[in-house]
Motif scaffolding. Structure first.
Motif, PDB file in Angstrom:
ATOM      1  N   LYS A  99       0.805  -1.241   0.000  1.00 37.15           N
ATOM      2  CA  LYS A  99       0.000   0.000   0.000  1.00 37.15           C
ATOM      3  C   LYS A  99       0.834   1.286   0.000  1.00 37.15           C
ATOM      4  CE  LYS A  99      -2.451  -1.534   3.638  1.00 37.15           C
ATOM      5  NZ  LYS A  99      -3.496  -1.682   4.678  1.00 37.15           N
ATOM      6  N   LEU A 100       2.149   1.190  -0.182  1.00 34.25           N
ATOM      7  CA  LEU A 100       3.006   2.378  -0.073  1.00 34.25           C
ATOM      8  C   LEU A 100       2.769   3.368  -1.212  1.00 34.25           C
ATOM      9  CD1 LEU A 100       6.363   0.824   1.186  1.00 34.25           C
ATOM     10  CD2 LEU A 100       4.783   2.295   2.461  1.00 34.25           C
ATOM     11  N   GLU A 101       2.655   2.863  -2.431  1.00 35.64           N
ATOM     12  CA  GLU A 101       2.415   3.764  -3.568  1.00 35.64           C
ATOM     13  C   GLU A 101       1.060   4.458  -3.423  1.00 35.64           C
ATOM     14  OE1 GLU A 101       4.295   4.765  -5.892  1.00 35.64           O
ATOM     15  OE2 GLU A 101       6.004   3.382  -5.790  1.00 35.64           O
ATOM     16  N   THR A 102       0.060   3.713  -2.961  1.00 39.26           N
ATOM     17  CA  THR A 102      -1.267   4.304  -2.753  1.00 39.26           C
ATOM     18  C   THR A 102      -1.205   5.377  -1.667  1.00 39.26           C
ATOM     19  OG1 THR A 102      -2.308   2.211  -3.385  1.00 39.26           O
ATOM     20  CG2 THR A 102      -3.664   3.802  -2.186  1.00 39.26           C
ATOM     21  N   LEU A 103      -0.453   5.108  -0.592  1.00 44.02           N
ATOM     22  CA  LEU A 103      -0.288   6.091   0.474  1.00 44.02           C
ATOM     23  C   LEU A 103       0.344   7.374  -0.069  1.00 44.02           C
ATOM     24  CD1 LEU A 103      -0.268   6.994   3.457  1.00 44.02           C
ATOM     25  CD2 LEU A 103       1.956   5.838   3.674  1.00 44.02           C
ATOM     26  N   ALA A 104       1.383   7.245  -0.880  1.00 49.62           N
ATOM     27  CA  ALA A 104       2.041   8.423  -1.447  1.00 49.62           C
ATOM     28  C   ALA A 104       1.082   9.220  -2.325  1.00 49.62           C
ATOM     29  CB  ALA A 104       3.284   7.999  -2.235  1.00 49.62           C
ATOM     30  N   GLN A 105       0.291   8.530  -3.162  1.00 44.68           N
ATOM     31  CA  GLN A 105      -0.675   9.227  -4.016  1.00 44.68           C
ATOM     32  C   GLN A 105      -1.727   9.947  -3.179  1.00 44.68           C
ATOM     33  OE1 GLN A 105      -2.342   6.474  -6.878  1.00 44.68           O
ATOM     34  NE2 GLN A 105      -0.340   5.604  -7.355  1.00 44.68           N
ATOM     35  N   LEU A 106      -2.178   9.291  -2.113  1.00 47.12           N
ATOM     36  CA  LEU A 106      -3.169   9.914  -1.242  1.00 47.12           C
ATOM     37  C   LEU A 106      -2.602  11.175  -0.605  1.00 47.12           C
ATOM     38  CD1 LEU A 106      -5.845   9.981   0.331  1.00 47.12           C
ATOM     39  CD2 LEU A 106      -4.834   8.402   1.988  1.00 47.12           C
ATOM     40  N   LEU A 107      -1.384  11.100  -0.074  1.00 47.77           N
ATOM     41  CA  LEU A 107      -0.768  12.260   0.578  1.00 47.77           C
ATOM     42  C   LEU A 107      -0.560  13.404  -0.408  1.00 47.77           C
ATOM     43  CD1 LEU A 107       1.810  10.424   2.868  1.00 47.77           C
ATOM     44  CD2 LEU A 107      -0.186  11.732   3.620  1.00 47.77           C
ATOM     45  N   MET A 108      -0.203  13.076  -1.644  1.00 44.91           N
ATOM     46  CA  MET A 108      -0.049  14.135  -2.650  1.00 44.91           C
ATOM     47  C   MET A 108      -1.384  14.823  -2.910  1.00 44.91           C
ATOM     48  SD  MET A 108       2.738  12.884  -5.518  1.00 44.91           S
ATOM     49  CE  MET A 108       2.309  11.160  -5.638  1.00 44.91           C
ATOM     50  N   SER A 109      -2.463  14.041  -2.925  1.00 44.45           N
ATOM     51  CA  SER A 109      -3.779  14.629  -3.197  1.00 44.45           C
ATOM     52  C   SER A 109      -4.270  15.491  -2.028  1.00 44.45           C
ATOM     53  CB  SER A 109      -4.797  13.524  -3.488  1.00 44.45           C
ATOM     54  OG  SER A 109      -5.166  12.844  -2.309  1.00 44.45           O
ATOM     55  N   LEU A 110      -3.737  15.249  -0.831  1.00 41.89           N
ATOM     56  CA  LEU A 110      -4.163  16.015   0.345  1.00 41.89           C
ATOM     57  C   LEU A 110      -3.407  17.331   0.477  1.00 41.89           C
ATOM     58  CD1 LEU A 110      -4.497  13.088   2.933  1.00 41.89           C
ATOM     59  CD2 LEU A 110      -6.310  14.207   1.615  1.00 41.89           C
TER      60      LEU A 110
END
Length: 429
Positions: free
Chosen positions: A207-218
């Protein structure tokens, strides 16, 4: 303190503690202001003219001890307080107790026992005891230490217990007398109605790539990412740093200085992401946390409630995100409806507005916040508007400055003196 009106729980606690004679148990969710609920009446019950410790506040960890003492100091009540905890020598704390002459001491059970045993705190003068995060103290196995501590206080008049979860059973060693129970816990509503709840599907197990994408969107909002293990915190922190995020890692295996650095960077806006075990789910009072991200799903409902309690504090809004891997399911104890969070793809890594400076001089060197502001403006070339939060400890200080001016300050202050004393000025990484 910027508070216009106390909430119902605080008004109720204030009335029972200040005007009543009974012991008091306060049950209220995280983020509702329990620290102020007991401090506001307690400081009025202490004798500011006396140099003796009259009340002890037992807390489960050093972070809560430090934060509670900071809250008390900011009240400007005329009552002196001190935080006592492991990780530094008891002798140094004894010297501070003699110098500061606090009427109120916040401390962990083991360290308070140490000071009582050595006579650094006179047990015969203590009239009031507060056990904050009472459930957490029991959960962490402090029963024996708390039992010994309470047994040393022969003149104890009243006891005040606070908890964010129900606590029907109070051990006999607390010796509660007639008790007023103030229950503000709401059944069947584990999540604050000011928190938006989302699920985020991850195609990969880690889930690391998904976490990074989520943080970028926030964007530049403040987020806590919760994981269940210390090594997972380290691995996730390393991954995000390599991607370009400015993060703070926080768990119980770090040295005290590292933990303090991590919390300070996050709370003053020098890091947008705090990556932590559940250690950060209790006892941290950091305002304006926008997002709670469950990278590892919570083990139980209590864990979830305390994690989410870090956001939407007081009357603010917040969001929580459950990252769900290909073989995972959202836990059944989450009764609230979840929205699917479809975030737009983004390649921009958010950068915090501030950066943190470590200054190697503190109160012991007669250095004040005003001295640091003057030093940063005169020697570092900053405007006052480019300086954020400043905290001065005994031997060192932290100062937040505008991130784009950090290297300038480091360059201009190298080898310079503050109040005639040479000092180290370096960034907190």
């Amino acid at each position: 303190m910027g508070i216009n009106e106390l909430n119902a729980m605080q008004q109720d606690a204030m009335s029972h503690i200040l005007r009543g004679r009974n012991d008091v148990v306060v049950l209220s969710p995280t983020g509702t202001g329990k620290t102020l609920a007991y401090l506001l009446p307690l400081v009025q019950m202490l004798d500011a003219q006396s140099d003796a410790v009259q009340a002890l506040v037992i807390v489960p960890g050093r972070e809560l001890a430090l934060q509670s003492a900071t809250v008390q100091s900011s009240m400007g009540s005329g009552i002196r307080s001190q935080a006592c905890y492991g990780g530094r020598t008891a002798m140094d704390e004894h010297k501070l107790l003699k110098k500061n002459r606090p009427q109120l001491v916040f401390g962990t059970p083991g360290r308070l026992n140490d000071h009582l045993d050595k006579g650094n705190i006179d047990a015969h003068i203590i009239k009031y005891i507060v056990i904050d995060e009472f459930d957490k103290c029991l959960e962490m196995g402090f029963q024996d230490e708390m039992s010994r501590l309470l047994g040393k206080l022969p003149m104890l008049e009243r006891r005040f217990l606070l908890s964010a979860t129900d606590t029907d059973i109070i051990p006999r060693f607390v010796e509660m007398g007639r008790t007023d129970r103030l229950d503000y816990l709401v059944e069947d509503e584990p999540l604050n109605d000011r928190v938006e709840v989302y699920s985020v599907q991850s195609p990969a197990k880690d889930k690391l790539e998904t976490l990074a994408q989520l943080l970028m969107s926030l964007g530049e909002t403040q987020s806590i990412v919760f994981l269940n293990y210390r090594d997972s915190v380290e691995r996730t922190d390393e991954f995000l740093r390599k991607q370009g995020f400015v993060t703070s890692a926080f768990h119980g295996g770090l040295e005290q200085r590292q933990r303090e650095d991590a919390l300070y960077k996050f709370s003053n806006g020098s890091a947008t992401v705090l990556i932590s075990t559940d250690l950060a789910s209790r006892g941290l009072d950091i305002p304006h946390i926008d997002n709670i991200i469950h990278h590892h799903l919570p083990a139980n409902e209590e864990s979830m409630v305390h994690r989410i309690g870090r956001t939407a504090r007081w009357d603010q809004m917040g969001r929580t995100f459950f990252l769900v891997g290909p073989e995972e399911h959202v836990p059944e104890f989450i009764n609230n409806p979840l929205s699917t969070f479809d975030f737009p793809p983004s390649t921009k890594i958010p950068q915090p507005r501030m950066a943190t400076l470590y200054i190697g001089k503190g109160k012991k060197d007669k250095i004040s916040k005003g001295d640091i502001v003057g030093f940063l403006c005169k020697k570092g070339g900053l405007e006052t508007s480019e300086i954020g939060r400043i905290d001065v400890s005994d031997r060192y200080a932290y100062a937040a400055v505008k991130r784009e001016r950090l290297q300038q300050v480091i360059r201009l202050t190298r080898g310079e003196k503050i109040k005639g004393i040479r000092t180290v000025v370096e960034p907190v990484r």
